[in-house]
Motif scaffolding. Structure first.
Motif, mmCIF file in Angstrom:
data_model
loop_
_atom_site.group_PDB
_atom_site.id
_atom_site.type_symbol
_atom_site.label_atom_id
_atom_site.label_comp_id
_atom_site.label_asym_id
_atom_site.label_seq_id
_atom_site.Cartn_x
_atom_site.Cartn_y
_atom_site.Cartn_z
ATOM 1 N N ASP A 230 -3.129 -9.970 -6.728
ATOM 2 C CA ASP A 230 -3.990 -9.245 -7.454
ATOM 3 C C ASP A 230 -3.393 -7.738 -8.047
ATOM 4 O O ASP A 230 -3.493 -7.146 -8.883
ATOM 5 N N VAL A 231 -2.752 -7.209 -6.809
ATOM 6 C CA VAL A 231 -2.247 -5.566 -7.061
ATOM 7 C C VAL A 231 -0.669 -5.637 -6.366
ATOM 8 O O VAL A 231 -0.513 -6.224 -5.438
ATOM 9 N N ILE A 232 0.310 -5.001 -7.057
ATOM 10 C CA ILE A 232 1.254 -4.661 -6.223
ATOM 11 C C ILE A 232 1.690 -3.218 -6.082
ATOM 12 O O ILE A 232 0.860 -2.205 -7.053
ATOM 13 N N ASP A 233 2.186 -2.734 -5.229
ATOM 14 C CA ASP A 233 2.469 -1.341 -5.077
ATOM 15 C C ASP A 233 3.863 -0.636 -5.673
ATOM 16 O O ASP A 233 4.830 -1.502 -5.312
ATOM 17 N N THR A 234 3.966 0.172 -6.577
ATOM 18 C CA THR A 234 5.197 0.435 -7.070
ATOM 19 C C THR A 234 5.128 2.133 -7.110
ATOM 20 O O THR A 234 4.146 2.757 -6.768
ATOM 21 N N ALA A 235 6.308 2.755 -7.388
ATOM 22 C CA ALA A 235 6.333 4.187 -7.567
ATOM 23 C C ALA A 235 7.252 4.580 -8.982
ATOM 24 O O ALA A 235 7.786 3.674 -9.340
ATOM 25 N N ASN A 236 6.958 5.831 -9.483
ATOM 26 C CA ASN A 236 7.337 6.002 -10.698
ATOM 27 C C ASN A 236 8.884 6.285 -10.560
ATOM 28 O O ASN A 236 9.572 6.095 -9.436
ATOM 29 N N ALA A 237 9.524 5.791 -11.635
ATOM 30 C CA ALA A 237 11.132 5.745 -11.783
ATOM 31 C C ALA A 237 11.760 6.766 -10.982
ATOM 32 O O ALA A 237 12.947 6.426 -10.279
ATOM 33 N N ALA A 238 11.427 7.753 -10.966
ATOM 34 C CA ALA A 238 12.102 8.912 -10.364
ATOM 35 C C ALA A 238 11.951 9.015 -8.676
ATOM 36 O O ALA A 238 13.002 9.612 -8.192
ATOM 37 N N LEU A 239 11.141 8.304 -8.303
ATOM 38 C CA LEU A 239 10.883 8.087 -6.973
ATOM 39 C C LEU A 239 10.787 6.852 -6.190
ATOM 40 O O LEU A 239 10.369 6.479 -5.242
ATOM 41 N N ALA A 240 11.672 5.972 -6.899
ATOM 42 C CA ALA A 240 11.566 4.440 -6.651
ATOM 43 C C ALA A 240 12.930 3.964 -6.305
ATOM 44 O O ALA A 240 13.700 4.842 -6.011
ATOM 45 N N MET A 241 12.869 2.673 -5.913
ATOM 46 C CA MET A 241 14.024 1.860 -5.023
ATOM 47 C C MET A 241 14.425 2.552 -3.745
ATOM 48 O O MET A 241 13.871 3.557 -3.087
ATOM 49 N N GLY A 242 15.367 2.195 -3.284
ATOM 50 C CA GLY A 242 16.115 2.502 -2.011
ATOM 51 C C GLY A 242 15.259 2.297 -0.952
ATOM 52 O O GLY A 242 14.334 0.931 -1.071
#
Length: 499
Positions: free
Chosen positions: A227-239
């Protein structure tokens, strides 16, 4: 083509993303300029509080965590606000009595929290049941959490059973919390599908990008009905953080799973955080992909912590031995998932074992308490020889750990009454007594203010912040690790763990 089904997005930029990459050092003044824009985007929720942010606000930023929440609530008028609660540990590193837990949840909801994600490091339901009950009592959504890990003991059958148990406790939804980036795409598909079909509650997936599999796991989970996934804005994502909101929204655009979020607005949010993040020296260990996590199951922040501990002892050449020792300690402790506080307990003991040259020659108070059952029931069987060596015949407790704790609110009130400016101060003091007291003294001008970083101004970095982490001595002041200071005088980066 499947039926059209909008996938919800919980953006973690204001909590877990900067906790994972910036050691939880982002300040409220760096958040507020963008919150009204974020409020327009249409997220399922924004994760803004809890985890290590509560500690870091007072310890490093001279901020009142309660005032941070109130200010974010003021700017985020329509979006649901979410927090991470460590079950009976609340936002600390040990168990607290039920009167403290109930009052904390009451104040969190009153100050603006809509959804509380409740987890326990051992997946011990006894450590989550009261938090779920108090959350629902206050009218907030209680999200029961599965701490995902891999071991001979853990399987999707096990996690589905945890899902059933959480539903029986009254959880409104289920979160699969993959704090180390371990879940493989097809395992994510299977687990999500079974939770949806068998348990029947909404399911949310939270992954860190450490191993590089998180985006693939999200896509398979979406196909399975998440239903929902957790993400972060591109500048604070990955790693060590989450996959990028912008990328997932773009990938799903025009499909049956279209999130409906505006890429133009998301780009503006990322531009803001690009400006902010240039104020920080981000440790190399938390960026990029590290597939070693699949072998050692050690999150990026924990690896940097182990490295710094060894560097303090001029023993960085022993890192490989420590990395090999962590899984052994974890197995002997019954395969706890490596998430706060078990990650610190296991990692610190692994360092001690290697540095002393004799396994368990010294053990921390926290290891003893873990073996006594004061953190809860270990997922698997604890090594019998280790139990005998450490407990010396003492029997572990069999009941709910919090039942061993006396109420604490009124005694603490008498201790701190002279410094209280709001009822919430009482809770800050109980959970972090020394850190909170120093914060209260700085607030009254009795201690000098902390030196803080400055943001980027016109693209120019001013006072670039080195992300120094709390020392073992600082942590000992909170009674976290009562071990020999000479062995563990390195940085203990609990605030950078991706949890």
């Amino acid at each position: 083509m499947p039926d059209k089904r909008k996938v919800g997005i919980t953006d973690t930029s204001l909590r877990d993303a900067h906790q994972s990459l910036l050691a939880t050092r982002m300040r409220l003044i760096e958040m507020l300029p963008v919150v009204e824009l974020m409020d327009q985007i249409g997220y399922h929720s924004l994760e803004v509080w809890g985890g290590a942010t509560f500690d870091a606000c007072m310890r490093f930023l001279d901020e009142d965590p309660w005032e941070r929440l109130r200010q974010l609530r003021k700017g985020l008028k329509t979006t649901k606000l979410q927090m991470l609660l460590r079950g009976q540990n609340i936002v600390g590193y040990r168990h607290y009595p039920d009167d403290v837990l109930e009052e904390f949840i009451k104040k969190a909801v009153a100050n603006g929290i809509d959804i509380i994600r409740i987890f326990d490091a051992l997946n011990d339901l006894r450590n989550m049941e009261q938090a779920i009950r108090f959350t629902k009592q206050e009218g907030a959504q209680a999200q029961g959490t599965i701490s995902y890990t891999i071991s001979p003991f853990h399987s999707n059958d096990y996690f589905v059973q945890v899902g059933h148990d959480l539903k029986a406790l009254g959880a409104d939804s289920i979160c699969i919390k993959d704090m180390a980036g371990l879940i493989a795409p097809y395992d994510a598909y299977d687990l999500v599908k079974r939770l949806k079909d068998d348990v029947g509650l909404p399911v949310q997936l939270h992954c860190h990008y450490t191993s590089g599999m998180a985006s693939m796991a999200y896509l398979k989970a979406i196909e399975a009905g998440v239903d929902v996934i957790d993400t972060a804005n591109a500048a604070l994502a990955m790693g060590a953080s989450q996959p990028a909101t912008d990328s997932l929204v773009a990938a799903l655009k025009g499909t049956a799973y279209d999130t409906g979020l505006d890429l133009q607005l998301l780009s503006q949010v990322s531009d803001h955080f690009k400006e902010i993040s240039c104020s920080y020296d981000v440790p190399r260990e938390v960026m990029g992909v590290d597939t070693n996590v699949l072998s050692y199951q050690i999150p990026g922040g924990m690896i940097s912590n182990l490295t710094s501990q060894l560097a303090e002892q001029k023993a960085t050449h022993l890192l490989r031995e420590v990395l090999e020792e962590v899984p052994r300690v974890r197995e002997e402790l019954g395969f706890p998932p490596l998430v706060t506080p078990s990650s610190q307990i296991v990692g610190t003991q692994a360092v001690v074992n290697v540095l002393t040259g004799e396994r368990y020659k010294m053990v921390s108070t926290e290891i003893k308490n873990y073996l006594r059952g004061l953190y809860g029931r270990p997922p698997g069987e604890v090594n019998a020889e280790l139990l005998k060596k450490v407990l010396k015949g003492e029997e572990p407790i069999s009941g709910r750990p919090a039942d061993q704790l006396a109420p604490q609110l009124e005694d603490a009130r008498r201790e701190i009454e002279a410094y209280m400016e709001q009822e919430e101060d009482l809770l800050s003091y109980i959970i972090f007594p020394n850190v909170a007291l120093d914060f209260f003294k700085r607030r009254r001008g009795e201690l000098p203010p902390l030196e803080l970083n400055s943001s980027c101004e016109g693209g120019k970095v001013v006072n670039k912040t080195k992300l120094k982490n709390p020392s073992a001595v600082e942590l000992q002041s909170e009674k976290l690790y009562q071990v020999d200071e000479q062995l563990l005088s390195g940085d203990d980066d609990h605030s950078a763990y991706p949890i």
